[in-house]
Write a protein that holds these residues in place. Structure first.
Motif, PDB file in Angstrom:
ATOM      1  N   THR A 102       0.809  -1.220   0.000  1.00 21.49           N
ATOM      2  CA  THR A 102       0.000   0.000   0.000  1.00 21.49           C
ATOM      3  C   THR A 102       0.841   1.269   0.000  1.00 21.49           C
ATOM      4  O   THR A 102       0.498   2.247   0.645  1.00 21.49           O
ATOM      5  CB  THR A 102      -0.955  -0.018   1.214  1.00 21.49           C
ATOM      6  OG1 THR A 102      -0.186  -0.360   2.390  1.00 21.49           O
ATOM      7  CG2 THR A 102      -2.056  -1.041   1.021  1.00 21.49           C
ATOM      8  N   VAL A 103       1.944   1.254  -0.731  1.00 19.65           N
ATOM      9  CA  VAL A 103       2.776   2.454  -0.831  1.00 19.65           C
ATOM     10  C   VAL A 103       2.139   3.393  -1.856  1.00 19.65           C
ATOM     11  O   VAL A 103       1.935   3.021  -3.012  1.00 19.65           O
ATOM     12  CB  VAL A 103       4.217   2.083  -1.239  1.00 19.65           C
ATOM     13  CG1 VAL A 103       5.015   3.339  -1.563  1.00 19.65           C
ATOM     14  CG2 VAL A 103       4.889   1.276  -0.131  1.00 19.65           C
ATOM     15  N   ASP A 104       1.784   4.593  -1.410  1.00 19.09           N
ATOM     16  CA  ASP A 104       1.136   5.526  -2.338  1.00 19.09           C
ATOM     17  C   ASP A 104       1.731   6.928  -2.266  1.00 19.09           C
ATOM     18  O   ASP A 104       1.183   7.869  -2.814  1.00 19.09           O
ATOM     19  CB  ASP A 104      -0.385   5.560  -2.120  1.00 19.09           C
ATOM     20  CG  ASP A 104      -0.750   6.076  -0.739  1.00 19.09           C
ATOM     21  OD1 ASP A 104       0.167   6.341   0.073  1.00 19.09           O
ATOM     22  OD2 ASP A 104      -1.954   6.209  -0.479  1.00 19.09           O
ATOM     23  N   SER A 138      -7.228   5.112  -0.937  1.00 20.78           N
ATOM     24  CA  SER A 138      -5.868   5.592  -1.105  1.00 20.78           C
ATOM     25  C   SER A 138      -5.311   5.053  -2.419  1.00 20.78           C
ATOM     26  O   SER A 138      -5.934   4.250  -3.098  1.00 20.78           O
ATOM     27  CB  SER A 138      -4.999   5.189   0.081  1.00 20.78           C
ATOM     28  OG  SER A 138      -5.464   4.018   0.661  1.00 20.78           O
ATOM     29  N   GLY A 139      -4.132   5.530  -2.763  1.00 22.36           N
ATOM     30  CA  GLY A 139      -3.528   5.097  -4.018  1.00 22.36           C
ATOM     31  C   GLY A 139      -3.285   6.280  -4.941  1.00 22.36           C
ATOM     32  O   GLY A 139      -3.967   7.292  -4.871  1.00 22.36           O
ATOM     33  N   VAL A 140      -2.311   6.115  -5.826  1.00 24.22           N
ATOM     34  CA  VAL A 140      -2.003   7.161  -6.805  1.00 24.22           C
ATOM     35  C   VAL A 140      -2.814   6.904  -8.078  1.00 24.22           C
ATOM     36  O   VAL A 140      -3.342   5.811  -8.278  1.00 24.22           O
ATOM     37  CB  VAL A 140      -0.501   7.204  -7.144  1.00 24.22           C
ATOM     38  CG1 VAL A 140       0.318   7.498  -5.888  1.00 24.22           C
ATOM     39  CG2 VAL A 140      -0.022   5.907  -7.796  1.00 24.22           C
ATOM     40  N   SER A 141      -2.878   7.903  -8.935  1.00 25.92           N
ATOM     41  CA  SER A 141      -3.516   7.699 -10.240  1.00 25.92           C
ATOM     42  C   SER A 141      -2.514   6.990 -11.153  1.00 25.92           C
ATOM     43  O   SER A 141      -1.301   6.990 -10.886  1.00 25.92           O
ATOM     44  CB  SER A 141      -3.919   9.036 -10.847  1.00 25.92           C
ATOM     45  OG  SER A 141      -2.752   9.759 -11.192  1.00 25.92           O
ATOM     46  N   LEU A 142      -2.996   6.404 -12.241  1.00 23.56           N
ATOM     47  CA  LEU A 142      -2.084   5.737 -13.178  1.00 23.56           C
ATOM     48  C   LEU A 142      -1.028   6.701 -13.697  1.00 23.56           C
ATOM     49  O   LEU A 142       0.125   6.327 -13.902  1.00 23.56           O
ATOM     50  CB  LEU A 142      -2.874   5.131 -14.348  1.00 23.56           C
ATOM     51  CG  LEU A 142      -3.598   3.820 -14.061  1.00 23.56           C
ATOM     52  CD1 LEU A 142      -4.407   3.388 -15.273  1.00 23.56           C
ATOM     53  CD2 LEU A 142      -2.602   2.725 -13.663  1.00 23.56           C
ATOM     54  N   ALA A 143      -1.428   7.963 -13.878  1.00 26.45           N
ATOM     55  CA  ALA A 143      -0.492   8.960 -14.413  1.00 26.45           C
ATOM     56  C   ALA A 143       0.658   9.246 -13.455  1.00 26.45           C
ATOM     57  O   ALA A 143       1.713   9.724 -13.866  1.00 26.45           O
ATOM     58  CB  ALA A 143      -1.250  10.252 -14.729  1.00 26.45           C
ATOM     59  N   GLU A 144       0.466   8.940 -12.176  1.00 24.58           N
ATOM     60  CA  GLU A 144       1.498   9.248 -11.176  1.00 24.58           C
ATOM     61  C   GLU A 144       2.448   8.078 -10.907  1.00 24.58           C
ATOM     62  O   GLU A 144       3.417   8.222 -10.149  1.00 24.58           O
ATOM     63  CB  GLU A 144       0.829   9.659  -9.851  1.00 24.58           C
ATOM     64  CG  GLU A 144       0.048  10.952  -9.949  1.00 24.58           C
ATOM     65  CD  GLU A 144      -0.865  11.182  -8.744  1.00 24.58           C
ATOM     66  OE1 GLU A 144      -0.903  12.326  -8.260  1.00 24.58           O
ATOM     67  OE2 GLU A 144      -1.538  10.235  -8.287  1.00 24.58           O
ATOM     68  N   VAL A 145       2.153   6.912 -11.491  1.00 23.10           N
ATOM     69  CA  VAL A 145       2.933   5.710 -11.169  1.00 23.10           C
ATOM     70  C   VAL A 145       4.406   5.875 -11.541  1.00 23.10           C
ATOM     71  O   VAL A 145       5.301   5.577 -10.745  1.00 23.10           O
ATOM     72  CB  VAL A 145       2.341   4.464 -11.875  1.00 23.10           C
ATOM     73  CG1 VAL A 145       3.311   3.286 -11.821  1.00 23.10           C
ATOM     74  CG2 VAL A 145       1.009   4.070 -11.243  1.00 23.10           C
ATOM     75  N   ASP A 146       4.678   6.353 -12.751  1.00 25.92           N
ATOM     76  CA  ASP A 146       6.069   6.400 -13.225  1.00 25.92           C
ATOM     77  C   ASP A 146       6.958   7.245 -12.317  1.00 25.92           C
ATOM     78  O   ASP A 146       8.063   6.832 -11.962  1.00 25.92           O
ATOM     79  CB  ASP A 146       6.132   6.956 -14.654  1.00 25.92           C
ATOM     80  CG  ASP A 146       5.725   5.907 -15.690  1.00 25.92           C
ATOM     81  OD1 ASP A 146       5.416   4.762 -15.287  1.00 25.92           O
ATOM     82  OD2 ASP A 146       5.699   6.239 -16.887  1.00 25.92           O
ATOM     83  N   ALA A 147       6.474   8.423 -11.940  1.00 28.03           N
ATOM     84  CA  ALA A 147       7.297   9.319 -11.125  1.00 28.03           C
ATOM     85  C   ALA A 147       7.570   8.694  -9.761  1.00 28.03           C
ATOM     86  O   ALA A 147       8.707   8.749  -9.254  1.00 28.03           O
ATOM     87  CB  ALA A 147       6.606  10.678 -10.974  1.00 28.03           C
ATOM     88  N   LEU A 148       6.542   8.088  -9.169  1.00 29.84           N
ATOM     89  CA  LEU A 148       6.749   7.462  -7.853  1.00 29.84           C
ATOM     90  C   LEU A 148       7.706   6.270  -7.979  1.00 29.84           C
ATOM     91  O   LEU A 148       8.596   6.080  -7.150  1.00 29.84           O
ATOM     92  CB  LEU A 148       5.395   7.045  -7.256  1.00 29.84           C
ATOM     93  CG  LEU A 148       5.420   6.426  -5.854  1.00 29.84           C
ATOM     94  CD1 LEU A 148       6.154   7.323  -4.850  1.00 29.84           C
ATOM     95  CD2 LEU A 148       3.990   6.151  -5.369  1.00 29.84           C
TER      96      LEU A 148
END
Ligand code: PLP
Length: 234
Positions: A102-104, A138-148
């Motif tokens: 659950t790392v977001d 909770s969670g990031v959007s798909l668009a935020e995955v790469d940067a994280l």
């Protein structure tokens, strides 16, 4: 066979059937037995029936079970933290669990990395994606995955293993498959960028077939194994 052993056999059977329907090997899909609210005795029954990977949602309760089985000398178990994680509880997760699903946000990943004891292998982490875009989840959007992901792979105390999602409840298979497919596309892209990525944690009792058809590598099942949860005892 006791209930838990019987239930586990049935769940494994369903996983194999779902995998073979889409031409996948059942070994490609790991069963995570979600033991939240259940006593160590129930986990012990599952262990006796061959289960090794367990998921817990509540930090303190999970840590007690991890300690219990470590003191009992039970080897080969993997403990997955799958609940919402607050910063002030990250140390307990870093010290006791093998995985965190659950790392977001980078702040949590950084704390887990810094707090991971050096004598242990890096903590395996998944980025949680809010795939149904629910304000409450909770969670990031798909668009935020790469940067994280780019930031997490720089951390020494954690290993990025993939993605996790809890889609909004949906009874229609076609719509379940569409959502799972979006996760699978993101997972395949991430895997192409980072060699450590091999896990898509997706699929619960009601959407397991669609998740496996889309490419999930880990399904999280609680009630079908351990029975309904009684939250009044907590
Ligand atoms: C509780 C839980 C599960 C298992 O749910 P069941 O309905 O009991 O199978 C799976 N994933 C997560 C993140 C959970 O919190």
């Amino acid at each position: 066979m006791n209930d838990i052993a019987h239930n586990l056999a049935q769940v494994r059977e369903k996983i194999s059937a779902a995998a073979s329907r889409c031409g996948r090997a059942s070994e490609e899909v790991t069963l995570l037995a979600v033991s939240k609210t259940k006593p160590a005795s129930a986990v012990a029954e599952a262990i006796n029936a061959g289960q090794r990977a367990f998921g817990e949602n509540y930090v303190q309760e999970g840590v007690e079970k991890v300690r219990h089985f470590r003191e009992a000398g039970t080897e080969g178990l993997t403990w997955h933290f799958i609940g919402p994680l607050q910063s002030n509880k990250s140390r307990l997760v870093a010290e006791h669990f093998d995985w965190c699903h659950t790392v977001d946000r980078l702040r949590i990943a950084t704390r887990l990395s810094e707090q991971r004891p050096p004598h242990l292998p890096p903590l395996n982490v998944l980025i949680q994606v809010n795939i149904s875009d629910e304000a409450s989840k909770s969670g990031v959007s798909l668009a935020e995955v790469d940067a994280l992901a780019d930031a997490i792979v720089e951390l020494k105390g954690v290993t990025l293993r993939g993605l996790m999602a809890i889609p909004a409840p949906e009874s229609d298979y076609v719509r379940q498959f569409a959502v799972a497919g979006q996760m699978a596309v993101a997972f395949t892209r991430l895997k192409a960028r980072y060699p450590t990525v091999d896990t898509l944690s997706l699929g619960m009792s009601d959407d397991m077939d669609a998740a496996i058809a889309a490419g999930s590598t880990m399904v999280r099942i609680g009630t079908a194994i351990f029975g309904v949860r009684d939250y009044t005892k907590k």
